[in-house]
Each structure stands twice: as structure tokens, then as C-alpha cells.
Design an enzyme around this catalytic site. Sequence first.
Site, mmCIF file in Angstrom:
data_model
loop_
_atom_site.group_PDB
_atom_site.id
_atom_site.type_symbol
_atom_site.label_atom_id
_atom_site.label_comp_id
_atom_site.label_asym_id
_atom_site.label_seq_id
_atom_site.Cartn_x
_atom_site.Cartn_y
_atom_site.Cartn_z
ATOM 1 N N GLN A 71 0.815 -1.212 0.000
ATOM 2 C CA GLN A 71 0.000 0.000 0.000
ATOM 3 C C GLN A 71 0.853 1.269 0.000
ATOM 4 O O GLN A 71 2.047 1.223 0.326
ATOM 5 C CB GLN A 71 -0.893 0.002 1.243
ATOM 6 C CG GLN A 71 -1.926 -1.124 1.270
ATOM 7 C CD GLN A 71 -2.845 -1.003 2.467
ATOM 8 O OE1 GLN A 71 -2.824 -1.842 3.347
ATOM 9 N NE2 GLN A 71 -3.654 0.051 2.510
ATOM 10 N N HIS A 72 0.199 2.369 -0.306
ATOM 11 C CA HIS A 72 0.686 3.750 -0.051
ATOM 12 C C HIS A 72 1.827 4.247 -0.926
ATOM 13 O O HIS A 72 2.080 5.451 -0.960
ATOM 14 C CB HIS A 72 1.128 3.938 1.416
ATOM 15 C CG HIS A 72 0.256 3.306 2.429
ATOM 16 N ND1 HIS A 72 -1.091 3.560 2.501
ATOM 17 C CD2 HIS A 72 0.522 2.415 3.424
ATOM 18 C CE1 HIS A 72 -1.610 2.844 3.492
ATOM 19 N NE2 HIS A 72 -0.657 2.144 4.064
ATOM 20 N N ASP A 242 -2.420 -4.898 -0.347
ATOM 21 C CA ASP A 242 -2.102 -6.287 0.016
ATOM 22 C C ASP A 242 -2.846 -6.776 1.254
ATOM 23 O O ASP A 242 -3.209 -7.956 1.337
ATOM 24 C CB ASP A 242 -0.589 -6.523 0.128
ATOM 25 C CG ASP A 242 0.124 -5.582 1.069
ATOM 26 O OD1 ASP A 242 -0.520 -4.717 1.691
ATOM 27 O OD2 ASP A 242 1.364 -5.701 1.171
HETATM 28 O O1 LIG Z 1 1.747 0.071 4.867
HETATM 29 C C1 LIG Z 1 1.184 -0.996 5.001
HETATM 30 C C2 LIG Z 1 -0.226 -1.067 5.460
HETATM 31 O O2 LIG Z 1 -0.754 0.175 5.831
HETATM 32 C C3 LIG Z 1 1.925 -2.265 4.691
HETATM 33 O O3 LIG Z 1 1.228 -3.385 5.165
HETATM 34 C C4 LIG Z 1 2.240 -2.365 3.224
HETATM 35 O O4 LIG Z 1 1.028 -2.635 2.525
HETATM 36 C C5 LIG Z 1 3.332 -3.363 2.933
HETATM 37 O O5 LIG Z 1 2.947 -4.681 3.111
HETATM 38 P P1 LIG Z 1 3.929 -5.953 3.075
HETATM 39 O O6 LIG Z 1 4.770 -5.844 1.861
HETATM 40 O O7 LIG Z 1 4.672 -5.963 4.338
HETATM 41 O O8 LIG Z 1 2.998 -7.133 2.993
#
Ligand SMILES: O=C(CO)[C@@H](O)[C@H](O)COP(=O)(O)O
Length: 486
Positions: A71-72, A242
Amino acid sequence: MPLVAGVDSSTQSCKVVVRDAETGALVREGRAPHPDGTEVDPRAWWDALLAAVEAAGGLADVAAVSVAGQQHGMVCLDEAGEVVRPALLWNDTRSADAARDLIAEAGGGETGRRFWADAVGLVPVASFTATKLRWLARHEPERAARVAAVCLPHDWLTWRLAGAPGLAALRTDRGDASGTGYWSPVTGQYRPDLLEKAFGRVVEVPTVLGPAAQAGVLDPAVLGDGRAVPGGDVLLGPGTGDNAAAALGVGAGPGDVVVSIGTSGTVFAVADTPAADAGGAVAGFADATGRFLPLVCTLNAARVLDSAATLLGVDLDTLSDLALSAPPGADGLVMVPYLEGERTPDRPTATGAVHGLTLRTATPAHLARAAVEGMLCALADGLDALVAQGATVERVILVGGGARSAAVRRIAPQVFGRPVVVPPPGEYVADGAARQAAWVALGGATPPDWAPKDTEEYAAEPVPAIRQRYAEARDHTLDRVAVPGE
Ligand SMILES: O=C(CO)[C@@H](O)[C@H](O)COP(=O)(O)O
Ligand SMILES: Nc1ncnc2c1ncn2[C@@H]1O[C@H](COP(=O)(O)OP(=O)(O)O)[C@@H](O)[C@H]1O
């Protein structure tokens, strides 16, 4: 037997699963690594996606594909659709000052935090896209001036799969839009005023699609060999973040709290109402089914174990054995796991620490145990924050690469004070994306029912002393020092 594909473009790697759309049975899968770092050229994700697709036997025989992603991350495109600069990822903390500024400009303190929580469900921290845009506008004005559109990793990959057909064709979904800081999960609308507040002007953003809407069709040319797709077009799903995909992948329902131990540690639940936590611990995201996904995220999870293993010169299985050979609470040795700074609590410049060293606790086993416990304590704090925002916890479901560690599975119930259930090791984010693709291909009001996974339950006597000791230690950390070249 229509097939569908799901992609997980996460921090460390890209994974692709191909599944039977009706039953969910796994047909084939593939993966490819991503580069390290908190700033990554999106083209590296594209290359990894193509490699993972090839390893999974291609997409020519699938009816639909959906992409879930970390995300983000800020992906900025110019008028021609070219990437303006490497993407800043969710775990890049350089925009921490920008986050503070955005809160101050909204009235500061509780007023500023409440403003953001009510407006978009989250209080700015360095992870969120809006703060990254502010950083770009302030620190790289020339690059900022070239930006014509901003999107997220999964939006950009979906658009590339469609053949990159112009900026107006960018698509996203509620789940990922809700992590930007300029889209409201309550109204389902963008807040161009907040995008302008963050970046200084409004730029193109992806259209937000409903949970099972079509984002386009796969451009056969992107597969590289120009092969025609036999059964007609391959549909593209809207994709999602994700964590929302993981909820779909494990089939999380009412009373379930998912704890994911990947690069990030996340604790989240599917909810019928949006969260607006002015305290900032719980982000009030949307989910991938039309509901909501209150979520707590730490920056330090599986890599805490990776780092502890490196420190001790052992592999991850040995780290697990060592941790399990030490007593609960590691005789008072505590690791505060802020190796990448931290987001929850908001300590972007903090570093990790080890407290409670004595002649007795200065052993590999104690350190291994302290690493597992410290990482889990931060997630247990997240679980408390989620409950404080109204989540009910009937089941804790443990997923992510870190859940492959026996020590994590066995120590988690001691730290969380309740049993955990663990589905078989798998790629639940990619599975969730595949389930979304099946929903797009098959239609219907809800995602297709796929057979529930067999889960293993891990139960243990709670050991409250572990969290008490962690609570004493967690505020005692030093700030990061500048390291040349970092
Ligand atoms: O920033 C967040 C949720 O707000 C993280 O959960 C990212 O989405 C990265 O996820 P992973 O790569 O660790 O699964
Ligand atoms: N047996 C294991 N014990 C502990 N950690 C593991 C194990 N297997 C994989 N991991 C860790 O899981 C992480 C990758 O998990 P994953 O959920 O795929 O992350 P992401 O989605 O953030 O890319 C890596 O840091 C890896 O070292």
C-alpha cells in the site's frame, strides 16, 4: 474450469498464483524478488511481475487477473505516462516532517488529528501517500512540476497490464484508495482539497472502481510473445492493497482478526463501519468487498527475525529453535524492534534497542527469544488498539512469511493472551487477488466461496509479564544517526 490469476506485488517480492475460479484449487504459481530499499523504480516491479508470471506458466489461459500490492507507495507519472522518480514506499520515513506539517496546518494537536481522521479515516504519518507528495513538492520542486498523475503500486501495475493506455485509464479500488490520505472511505469520494493541500495542486488520480468491477483487459502484447489469448479477452480486476487482499484470501469474517507478519506487521479486521481513530494507531481503511478494514501497521516484523538471525549467524529455523529453548520473557531481556524507525507508535527516527542484558541473558537463545517476543509485543499493542476501536476478537489468524516460524506460532498465544490459528503456509495476498479475479470473471453479489483452509490452532498459557516488561522498555530508544550514503 475457468482459471484466474492473482498477483501479490509486495515489498520483498512478486508472487503469482493461478487458481480454478470456481473451486479455488491451486493450479500453478511463480515468484520473483524485488530490489531492497525504501525507494524503488516501479519498472523493477514490472520486471519482477513478468518474471513471476512466466514462472507461473503465463496468463494466456486465464479468464481474469487481479493485482494486489504493497500500500501507499507514491508512483508519480508525467504527461507521457513515464515514471518521474523512483517510488517512495510505505516504509520510507523521509516524509515524517511533512506528516507533522499537515497535522499542524489542520489546527495542530488533537484538532489537527481529528480533522484528518474524520476527513479520510487516518492521521498523517510518513507511510501515507499524501505526506510523500508534500515531501516531493518541498524537496524536489522540479520533479514535482513534471507530475501529471499519482497512483499506487497496484494501480500502476494494473495499468501496465492493460498496455498503459493513457493517464485517464488509471484505475484503483476502495481498499488502496483509502490509504492515500486524499480519499474518504465514508463518502467514497476523493478529497481534491486535501490532495491540493498536500501537493500544492491537483493532479490526475485513478478512478476508484467497485469491488468486482472490470479495470480493463490484458494487453496481449505485454506478455512479450504476441500470442493471442484463446478464450477472448483476459479481464483485469480492480486489484487492491495487500492487506485487503489477504483478508479476502483467508476469507476473514466477523470476529476474525488477521495478524500478518511480512515486511510490515499488520493487525486488521473486516468491519461494517469505518474507523476514524484520532489517536492515529488504527487506520480506517476500506476493504476489497465494499466494507471496511480498520488496520494497525508496524514497520518492523519479519525483518526483525531476519536481522536477529544475521546477528547470531544462524538461519531462520535455527533462530526459531533458539528462541523456543529460552524461557518465556527471556529472563528479562527485551528487544524493542524499531529497526526501520516505527509508524505505530509514530517514531520515524527511533532505532531498536536491547534492554535487560546480564551475564545470564547474554546468550543467543535469549536474544532470539527477545527478538520474537519484541516483534509480537508491538503487534499485541496493535491488537489492543483495534479492540479499543470496537473490533471483536473471536479468532486471531496468523499469516505472512513470519508465520512460517515455529517460534512465532508458539510464542504468539503467550504474548497475545489468546490462541492463534494458522492456515497452511501460502500466498494469501495473491490468493485474495485471485479470488477477486474470480469474482470479476464469474460475477455475483459476493466473491465466490472457495473451500476454507484447514487451520492449525496454537494455544498456550498467556504470559502477561512479557508485555509488562516490553511496556517498560519500549520508550527507551535512541534516534537514528546520519550514515553517509544511506
Ligand atoms: O503500509 C502498510 C499497510 O498500511 C503495509 O502493510 C504495506 O502494505 C506493505 O505490506 P507488506 O509488503 O509488508 O505485505
Ligand atoms: N521460516 C521462516 N521464519 C521466519 N521468517 C520467515 C520464514 N520464511 C520466510 N520468512 C520471512 O518472511 C518475509 C517475507 O514475507 P512476506 O509475507 O512474503 O513479505 P512481503 O509480503 O512484505 O514481501 C521475509 O523477511 C522472510 O525472511
